[in-house]
Design an enzyme around this catalytic site. Structure first.
Site, PDB file in Angstrom:
ATOM      1  N   GLY A  91       0.818  -1.208   0.000  1.00  0.00           N
ATOM      2  CA  GLY A  91       0.000   0.000   0.000  1.00  0.00           C
ATOM      3  C   GLY A  91       0.844   1.245   0.000  1.00  0.00           C
ATOM      4  N   GLU A 108      -0.111   0.692  -6.228  1.00  0.00           N
ATOM      5  CA  GLU A 108       0.837   0.394  -5.157  1.00  0.00           C
ATOM      6  C   GLU A 108       1.180  -1.091  -5.094  1.00  0.00           C
ATOM      7  OE1 GLU A 108       2.690   2.110  -3.046  1.00  0.00           O
ATOM      8  OE2 GLU A 108       2.019   4.096  -3.678  1.00  0.00           O
ATOM      9  N   GLU A 137       5.026  -2.423  -5.631  1.00  0.00           N
ATOM     10  CA  GLU A 137       5.703  -3.096  -4.517  1.00  0.00           C
ATOM     11  C   GLU A 137       5.872  -4.599  -4.707  1.00  0.00           C
ATOM     12  OE1 GLU A 137       3.684  -1.951  -0.904  1.00  0.00           O
ATOM     13  OE2 GLU A 137       4.337   0.135  -1.108  1.00  0.00           O
ATOM     14  N   PRO A 192      -6.293   7.768  15.063  1.00  0.00           N
ATOM     15  CA  PRO A 192      -4.892   7.732  15.489  1.00  0.00           C
ATOM     16  C   PRO A 192      -4.654   6.801  16.677  1.00  0.00           C
ATOM     17  CG  PRO A 192      -5.892   9.830  16.060  1.00  0.00           C
ATOM     18  CD  PRO A 192      -6.890   9.088  15.229  1.00  0.00           C
ATOM     19  N   GLU A 195      11.717  -8.184   1.169  1.00  0.00           N
ATOM     20  CA  GLU A 195      11.269  -9.549   0.907  1.00  0.00           C
ATOM     21  C   GLU A 195       9.754  -9.555   0.788  1.00  0.00           C
ATOM     22  OE1 GLU A 195      11.566 -13.877   3.219  1.00  0.00           O
ATOM     23  OE2 GLU A 195      12.714 -12.169   3.971  1.00  0.00           O
TER      24      GLU A 195
END
Length: 161
Positions: free
Chosen positions: A52, A68, A72, A89, A127
């Site tokens: 992400g 994304e 990735e 939060p 990885e």
């Protein structure tokens, strides 16, 4: 809001000050045929997490997730369903970066299906590996553990956290 209560970032570390900014991001939970979840060992904090990243101007949030994942992992995916929207939060939606930046995220998490591609890393990750969701590495990002658990709940309505 004058002052944040004592908070923990996505790794579980205490947040020393208010975030510098608020950003919109997307993430993807991807399961293989055996029900294992794809994780990336992040280069910036050495924690495992789902693919992400930040949204770019001109793209939808679903397009962000698809882009994304490709950047990735090398996988071409399609969005299957919305898992949830994550912004509280107090639920690990704050990231602390090595350069000192502290960011609060509004994240939209999708379950995605692999359509094509070959699993290959990027400079963002050390990885890539599929894990049994019940046996995630100890250093899995706290925020991402919650998203994986929510994906496994298979709830029809999206989570708002």
């Amino acid at each position: 809001m004058n002052q944040l209560p004592a908070l923990l970032d996505w790794t579980g570390a205490p947040v020393s000050r208010r975030p510098d900014r608020l950003l919109v991001s997307a993430s993807a939970v991807i399961f293989d045929d055996a029900g294992r979840v794809l994780l990336l060992l992040r280069a910036d904090n050495q924690h495992w997490g789902i693919p992400g990243g930040r949204a770019e101007i001109g793209e939808s949030i679903a397009q962000t997730a698809v882009r994304e994942v490709f950047e990735e992992t090398g996988l071409r995916v399609s969005v299957k369903r919305l898992i949830g929207v994550y912004s509280d939060p107090a639920r690990y939606n704050i990231a602390s970066y090595p350069n000192g930046d502290i960011v609060q995220f509004v994240n939209v998490c999708f379950e995605c299906i692999v359509e094509a591609g070959t699993l290959s890393g990027s400079d963002e990750g050390r990885e890539l590996r599929f894990f049994d969701p019940q046996q995630l590495p100890a250093n899995t990002l706290m925020a991402h553990r919650l998203r994986i658990d929510d994906a496994l709940a298979r709830r029809e309505a999206a989570f708002i956290r």
